[in-house]
Write a protein that holds these residues in place. Structure first.
Motif, PDB file in Angstrom:
ATOM      1  N   GLU A 144      12.944   4.271  23.549  1.00  0.00           N
ATOM      2  CA  GLU A 144      12.786   4.957  22.265  1.00  0.00           C
ATOM      3  C   GLU A 144      13.451   4.117  21.190  1.00  0.00           C
ATOM      4  OE1 GLU A 144      13.712   9.124  22.239  1.00  0.00           O
ATOM      5  OE2 GLU A 144      13.042   9.371  24.313  1.00  0.00           O
ATOM      6  N   THR A 145      13.060   4.360  19.936  1.00  0.00           N
ATOM      7  CA  THR A 145      13.591   3.553  18.825  1.00  0.00           C
ATOM      8  C   THR A 145      14.271   4.462  17.795  1.00  0.00           C
ATOM      9  OG1 THR A 145      11.679   2.142  19.150  1.00  0.00           O
ATOM     10  CG2 THR A 145      12.950   1.753  17.163  1.00  0.00           C
ATOM     11  N   PHE A 146      15.423   4.014  17.302  1.00  0.00           N
ATOM     12  CA  PHE A 146      16.186   4.814  16.333  1.00  0.00           C
ATOM     13  C   PHE A 146      16.730   3.911  15.222  1.00  0.00           C
ATOM     14  CE2 PHE A 146      16.427   6.903  20.439  1.00  0.00           C
ATOM     15  CZ  PHE A 146      16.113   8.221  20.120  1.00  0.00           C
ATOM     16  N   ASP A 147      17.115   4.549  14.097  1.00  0.00           N
ATOM     17  CA  ASP A 147      17.791   3.796  13.028  1.00  0.00           C
ATOM     18  C   ASP A 147      19.263   3.589  13.362  1.00  0.00           C
ATOM     19  OD1 ASP A 147      15.473   3.794  11.352  1.00  0.00           O
ATOM     20  OD2 ASP A 147      15.874   5.917  10.947  1.00  0.00           O
ATOM     21  N   LEU A 148      19.848   4.580  14.058  1.00  0.00           N
ATOM     22  CA  LEU A 148      21.261   4.464  14.441  1.00  0.00           C
ATOM     23  C   LEU A 148      21.432   5.009  15.854  1.00  0.00           C
ATOM     24  CD1 LEU A 148      24.289   3.954  13.749  1.00  0.00           C
ATOM     25  CD2 LEU A 148      24.391   6.312  12.924  1.00  0.00           C
ATOM     26  N   VAL A 149      22.056   4.200  16.709  1.00  0.00           N
ATOM     27  CA  VAL A 149      22.389   4.654  18.072  1.00  0.00           C
ATOM     28  C   VAL A 149      23.913   4.687  18.183  1.00  0.00           C
ATOM     29  CG1 VAL A 149      22.247   4.159  20.533  1.00  0.00           C
ATOM     30  CG2 VAL A 149      20.280   3.719  19.048  1.00  0.00           C
ATOM     31  N   VAL A 150      24.433   5.856  18.544  1.00  0.00           N
ATOM     32  CA  VAL A 150      25.874   6.043  18.651  1.00  0.00           C
ATOM     33  C   VAL A 150      26.236   6.117  20.130  1.00  0.00           C
ATOM     34  CG1 VAL A 150      27.780   7.600  18.067  1.00  0.00           C
ATOM     35  CG2 VAL A 150      25.899   7.267  16.449  1.00  0.00           C
ATOM     36  N   GLY A 151      27.044   5.197  20.587  1.00  0.00           N
ATOM     37  CA  GLY A 151      27.476   5.192  21.985  1.00  0.00           C
ATOM     38  C   GLY A 151      28.687   6.078  22.158  1.00  0.00           C
ATOM     39  N   ALA A 152      28.468   7.258  22.727  1.00  0.00           N
ATOM     40  CA  ALA A 152      29.578   8.173  23.041  1.00  0.00           C
ATOM     41  C   ALA A 152      29.538   8.407  24.547  1.00  0.00           C
ATOM     42  CB  ALA A 152      29.410   9.481  22.267  1.00  0.00           C
ATOM     43  N   ASP A 153      29.292   7.316  25.273  1.00  0.00           N
ATOM     44  CA  ASP A 153      29.037   7.428  26.712  1.00  0.00           C
ATOM     45  C   ASP A 153      30.218   6.971  27.561  1.00  0.00           C
ATOM     46  OD1 ASP A 153      28.442   4.920  25.653  1.00  0.00           O
ATOM     47  OD2 ASP A 153      26.873   4.458  27.093  1.00  0.00           O
ATOM     48  N   GLY A 154      31.423   7.144  27.026  1.00  0.00           N
ATOM     49  CA  GLY A 154      32.620   7.067  27.848  1.00  0.00           C
ATOM     50  C   GLY A 154      33.052   5.667  28.251  1.00  0.00           C
ATOM     51  N   ALA A 155      33.968   5.653  29.241  1.00  0.00           N
ATOM     52  CA  ALA A 155      34.688   4.441  29.618  1.00  0.00           C
ATOM     53  C   ALA A 155      33.760   3.280  29.977  1.00  0.00           C
ATOM     54  CB  ALA A 155      35.584   4.754  30.807  1.00  0.00           C
ATOM     55  N   TRP A 156      32.707   3.576  30.710  1.00  0.00           N
ATOM     56  CA  TRP A 156      31.838   2.507  31.227  1.00  0.00           C
ATOM     57  C   TRP A 156      30.524   2.506  30.455  1.00  0.00           C
ATOM     58  CZ3 TRP A 156      34.740  -0.599  34.051  1.00  0.00           C
ATOM     59  CH2 TRP A 156      35.927  -0.050  34.536  1.00  0.00           C
ATOM     60  N   SER A 157      30.677   2.577  29.142  1.00  0.00           N
ATOM     61  CA  SER A 157      29.559   2.696  28.203  1.00  0.00           C
ATOM     62  C   SER A 157      28.464   1.659  28.440  1.00  0.00           C
ATOM     63  CB  SER A 157      30.119   2.528  26.783  1.00  0.00           C
ATOM     64  OG  SER A 157      29.085   2.409  25.856  1.00  0.00           O
ATOM     65  N   ARG A 158      27.223   2.116  28.398  1.00  0.00           N
ATOM     66  CA  ARG A 158      26.065   1.209  28.458  1.00  0.00           C
ATOM     67  C   ARG A 158      25.679   0.752  27.053  1.00  0.00           C
ATOM     68  NH1 ARG A 158      23.199   0.287  33.149  1.00  0.00           N
ATOM     69  NH2 ARG A 158      24.220   1.300  34.889  1.00  0.00           N
ATOM     70  N   VAL A 159      26.223   1.413  26.039  1.00  0.00           N
ATOM     71  CA  VAL A 159      25.915   1.016  24.665  1.00  0.00           C
ATOM     72  C   VAL A 159      26.876  -0.097  24.204  1.00  0.00           C
ATOM     73  CG1 VAL A 159      25.674   1.849  22.276  1.00  0.00           C
ATOM     74  CG2 VAL A 159      25.116   3.369  24.185  1.00  0.00           C
ATOM     75  N   ARG A 160      28.121  -0.050  24.719  1.00  0.00           N
ATOM     76  CA  ARG A 160      29.156  -0.981  24.256  1.00  0.00           C
ATOM     77  C   ARG A 160      28.723  -2.450  24.285  1.00  0.00           C
ATOM     78  NH1 ARG A 160      33.227  -0.729  28.002  1.00  0.00           N
ATOM     79  NH2 ARG A 160      33.909   1.294  27.281  1.00  0.00           N
ATOM     80  N   PRO A 161      28.029  -2.924  25.352  1.00  0.00           N
ATOM     81  CA  PRO A 161      27.676  -4.345  25.372  1.00  0.00           C
ATOM     82  C   PRO A 161      26.831  -4.798  24.181  1.00  0.00           C
ATOM     83  CG  PRO A 161      27.399  -3.379  27.553  1.00  0.00           C
ATOM     84  CD  PRO A 161      27.682  -2.242  26.609  1.00  0.00           C
ATOM     85  N   ALA A 162      26.198  -3.862  23.478  1.00  0.00           N
ATOM     86  CA  ALA A 162      25.404  -4.248  22.303  1.00  0.00           C
ATOM     87  C   ALA A 162      26.296  -4.687  21.139  1.00  0.00           C
ATOM     88  CB  ALA A 162      24.507  -3.090  21.864  1.00  0.00           C
ATOM     89  N   VAL A 163      27.589  -4.298  21.187  1.00  0.00           N
ATOM     90  CA  VAL A 163      28.477  -4.683  20.076  1.00  0.00           C
ATOM     91  C   VAL A 163      29.703  -5.474  20.533  1.00  0.00           C
ATOM     92  CG1 VAL A 163      27.784  -2.719  18.626  1.00  0.00           C
ATOM     93  CG2 VAL A 163      29.780  -2.482  20.112  1.00  0.00           C
TER      94      VAL A 163
END
Ligand code: FAD
Length: 398
Positions: A144-163
């Motif tokens: 899916e595509t978004f303007d803003l993705v907020v990583g609130a997925d905890g210690a082993w975040s899958r979003v964190r590597p994007a930043v």
């Protein structure tokens, strides 16, 4: 203009973010890996501080409901010596609302309210920079595509590597969690020991903490200093370790009777570790019904990153701290503040500026708490137990 916003993770950070956005009439997609709200045990009690978690609930319009559910008496704190001598017995004034306790499950339900969470949607990775926005890949193969993705997925975040390339590291302290049910009827002596709030016992490089939850449920935390490869008995019998965050879908594997854990072997390893401590204190371990091992991991103190348009982090995903009573509080306040900033940003340029400003504020505050909690963990699980008592005296109102 309406921004397309997703939050990954329905923990305290993600739900507070979504709830406050909703209060500002802004829609948000909540992607949560758990298949249902009650898919795993929610964890123990949380104390929500006046200027942090309670402020976030106020921004969500939920403070009144929180006050009705929470337990101000849960702020009580007793400290014992390892021989059982009472060293401190602190009780809040009847009108003290500084840090009341609430069960995690109650908090989750309060935040969930009318939110439309997409359960069972596990994010695998996030790719910023495409012309149409930020791509979110899901474990079911969809994107899916978004303007803003907020990583609130905890210690082993899958979003964190994007930043950020930061990953959590072990603090040198491990926590093993167990619990007692119906404590007032089944274990009245332990109910008295724990009182309305918590009891803590500090020894050389180890500590035992027991906290009353609602409904006669008590969580017991055994903390000890050890490298990850120490205590092979605990490893062998408790199975693969669990990290310190509660966002694991494997915790239930460690429940008694699952066939994966030799509960009695874990218990005797723990009793050996706390050998010589007063019998009533050790009863907290003797009567525990299941064990979960959580080595305590943290992100580097004052973790920051170079801003990436369209992606940000909240809570443990941004700043995993030792569990000294602030992680959920910060996560919630950040969720509320980011939601307010986003809701007040009409255009795409405004959205990015709002997220940048939010990150600066989050980093400054979380950095301060990261330093405080890192030093706190060193003193609570320390070669000199007097340090833990001194820390209590420094932070506890008289
Ligand atoms: C033993 C213990 C005691 C603690 N006590 C306190 C306390 O008293 N007070 C306090 O303030 N803090 C406390 N903390 C810290 C607190 O639990 C955390 O800081 C807080 O839960 C962080 O909230 P979060 O929303 O950032 O992350 P989490 O609570 O970890 O929530 C993350 C959510 O994301 C979901 N998720 C994970 N990966 C994915 C994915 N790939 N796709 C979709 N969803 C995903 C998870 O299922 C979960 O629902 C304690 C921690 C521990 C371990």
């Amino acid at each position: 203009m309406r921004h397309r916003i997703a939050v990954v993770g329905g923990g305290p950070a993600g739900l507070t973010f979504a709830r406050v956005l909703r209060r500002h009439d802004h829609s948000v997609t909540v992607l949560e890996r758990d298949p249902a709200p009650d898919a795993r045990p929610p964890g123990g009690t949380l104390d929500l501080h006046e200027g942090l978690g309670q402020l976030a609930l106020d921004k969500a319009g939920l403070l009144k409901e929180f006050r009705a559910l929470s337990r101000p008496e849960g702020q009580s704190m007793r400290i014992l010596d390892t021989d059982g001598t009472v060293l401190r017995d602190w009780r809040p004034r009847p009108d003290d609302r500084a840090n009341p306790e609430i069960d995690r499950g109650q908090l989750r339900d309060l935040l969930l309210g009318p939110l439309d969470v997409q359960w069972g949607r596990s994010v695998t990775d996030v790719v910023p920079g495409s012309r149409d926005g930020v791509l979110v890949h899901l474990a079911d193969g969809r994107q899916e595509t978004f303007d803003l993705v907020v990583g609130a997925d905890g210690a082993w975040s899958r979003v964190r590597p994007a930043v950020s390339s930061a990953t959590p590291h072990h603090t040198g302290v491990t926590l093993v969690e167990t619990f007692l049910d119906a404590v007032d009827t089944r274990h009245p002596d332990l109910a008295r020991l724990v009182g309305d709030g918590s009891v803590a016992v500090y020894g050389v490089n180890r500590a035992l903490v027991a906290q009353r939850n609602s409904g006669g449920h008590v969580k017991v935390y055994a903390l000890f200093r050890a490298t990850l490869d120490r205590h092979p008995d605990l490893d062998r019998h408790a199975g693969p370790h669990r990290h310190a965050s509660l966002d694991t879908d494997l915790d239930t594997d460690l429940e008694a009777g699952s066939g994966r854990v030799d509960v009695e072997a874990v218990r005797s390893s723990l009793l050996a570790l706390f050998d010589g401590w007063a019998a009533p204190v050790l009863d907290l371990l003797r009567h525990g019904t299941a064990f979960v091992r959580r080595p305590l991991y943290v992100l580097p103190v004052a973790h920051t990153w170079t801003h990436v348009p369209g992606v940000t982090l909240l809570g443990d995903a941004a700043h995993l701290l030792p569990p000294l009573g602030v992680g959920a509080n910060l996560a919630m306040l950040e969720g509320a503040e980011l939601a307010e900033s986003v809701a007040a940003a009409p255009g795409p340029g405004d959205l990015d500026a709002a997220v940048r400003a939010f990150e600066e504020r989050m980093w400054a505050r979380a950095g301060r708490w990261a330093r405080i909690t890192a030093a706190g963990l060193e003193r609570l699980v320390s070669p000199d137990p007097a340090e833990a008592l001194a820390l209590f005296d420094e932070v506890q109102p008289s």
